[in-house]
Design a protein around this motif. Structure first.
Motif: not given
Length: 339
Positions: A8-11, A37-42, A110-114
Motif C-alpha cells: 500500500c505504501d508503494d502505491i 488507496i481508492s480514497d487517496y485517488i478519489t 484511471i480505473l479503480v476496482i475495489c
C-alpha cells in the motif's frame, strides 16, 4: 519488485509523485488498505472543479462489465484524467471480460476496482492484463503479531508515541479490524491534552473503556507469571463485565500466545532478538513474555494448554457443555493452565 509484492505504501508513494496507472485492481480480505488507496485517488488526482465532470463512482450490484468499460472509454472534460471507481466489485459477474479493455486501455482514465473479501485467480488472463498496464494489489489480513507494529507506525506518522502496555491493550482489545482500530487511534489523538504526544494506559482506559488493570493483556501476563490471585481477580472482573470482555476474544488471544510459544521452542536463538525474528515480531520487547513463559511452561505442558483452549472454545459454543457459563469456563481453563 514483483507486482504481487507491491505494498500500500508503494502505491501511495507513486501516486504522490503524479505517476498514475490505467487500472488499480485492489482486492483481498482486508478492506482498510483497499479503502485507503481508492480514497487517496478519489481525493487527490482531481481538483474539486474537475471532479464534477470527471469522477464516476459506481457499485458492483448496479453495473456490469460493459457499463464499466463504457465509462472507462470516455475522455476527460477540461482535465488530463478522469477517475472511475468501482466499489463492491466482488458482486460483478464475468469480470474476466474486462481483459479486452485492458489490451488497449485509455491512458487518460484511471480505473479503480475495489474487490473486497476475495481475490482474482492470478492464473487467469485478466490478472495478466492488469499486471501489464496497471497495479494488481492484494490487501492481506494483518496477523495478531503484526498489530503492535501497525499501531506504532500509524501513530508515529501522526507524531504520537504510545507506551508499550498501551499498544498491547489496544491490539488485544480491538484485534485485526484495521478500520475500527484506526478509528480508535484517531479518537485517542483527538483527546490528547494540548502539548502531549505520548499515550498512556490510563488514557486508553478513560477514552476507550479498556480497564488498564483488568484486560486480556493483564490476564496473559498473570498466566505467564503464574500469578494465580491476579488471574482470578481478572476472571471475576470479566464475569461481571461480559459485554466488554467476551470469552471468544480471550480464548483467541490465549490460543495465539501459546501457539507462538510452541513455535518459540524451535527458535535457533533463544534471545529477545532471536525469538522476535523467528516469530516475525516487529519489536524484540514483544518476545519477553515468550522468554518468561518458556521458563515456566515446557513444551509438553504448552501442547496440553493448546488442547485445553480448543476444548474450552468448543464448550463455549455449546459443544459438550450444558451448565457452565463463560466465567466458569474461563476459570476452569486458567486453573488447568496454571496447575
Amino acid at each position: 519488485m514483483a507486482k504481487q509484492d507491491i505494498t500500500c505504501d508503494d502505491i501511495i508513494k507513486e501516486l504522490k509523485t503524479g505517476q498514475y496507472r490505467p487500472i488499480y485492481y485492489l482486492m483481498g480480505e482486508e478492506p482498510y488498505y483497499i479503502d485507503l488507496i481508492s480514497d487517496y485517488i478519489t481525493d487527490n488526482v482531481l481538483n474539486e472543479t474537475e471532479k464534477e465532470f470527471n469522477l464516476t463512482v459506481v457499485y458492483g450490484a448496479d453495473v456490469d462489465v460493459a457499463t464499466i468499460i463504457n465509462a472507462a472509454k470516455r475522455y476527460p472534460m477540461m482535465s488530463e484524467h478522469q477517475v472511475v471507481v468501482v466499489k463492491e466489485a466482488q458482486n460483478i459477474r464475468n469480470m474476466e471480460e474486462l481483459s479486452y479493455y485492458l489490451q488497449k486501455p485509455l491512458l487518460s482514465t484511471i480505473l479503480v476496482i475495489c474487490h473486497k473479501h476475495g481475490v482474482l485467480d492470478r492464473r487467469k488472463k485478466l490478472a495478466a492484463e492488469i499486471e501489464k498496464s496497471g497495479i494488481l494489489f492484494e490487501s492481506k489480513k494483518v496477523k495478531d503479531a503484526q498489530l503492535p507494529a501497525f499501531i506504532t507506525s500509524y501513530m508515529k506518522r501522526k507524531g504520537v508515541d504510545l507506551e508499550p502496555k498501551a499498544t498491547s491493550m489496544l491490539a488485544d482489545f480491538v484485534g485485526t479490524d484495521l478500520s475500527r482500530l484506526t478509528g480508535e487511534l484517531e479518537k485517542l489523538i483527538i483527546t490528547l491534552p494540548k502539548g502531549q504526544t505520548r499515550i498512556t494506559p490510563e488514557q486508553i482506559e478513560h477514552n476507550i473503556g479498556i480497564s488498564k488493570d483488568y484486560n486480556n493483556f493483564e490476564l496473559r501476563s498473570a498466566i505467564v507469571e503464574k500469578d494465580v490471585l491476579k488471574a482470578n481477580r481478572i476472571i471475576k472482573y470479566f464475569e461481571e463485565n461480559p459485554k466488554t470482555n467476551p470469552i471468544q476474544m480471550t480464548l483467541s488471544l490465549l490460543f495465539g500466545f501459546f501457539s507462538n510459544l510452541m513455535l518459540a521452542y524451535y527458535a535457533p536463538e533463544k534471545s529477545e532478538q532471536g525469538i522476535a525474528a523467528f516469530l516475525g515480531l516487529k519489536s524484540p520487547w514483544q518476545s519477553r513474555e515468550y522468554l518468561n513463559a518458556m521458563r515456566r511452561y515446557n513444551g509438553v505442558k504448552t501442547m496440553q494448554i493448546i488442547g485445553e483452549i480448543r476444548y474450552a472454545d468448543a464448550k463455549s459454543k455449546g459443544v459438550g457443555n450444558s451448565s457452565l457459563n463463560d466465567g466458569a469456563l474461563l476459570r476452569e481453563l486458567v486453573f488447568k493452565i496454571l496447575h
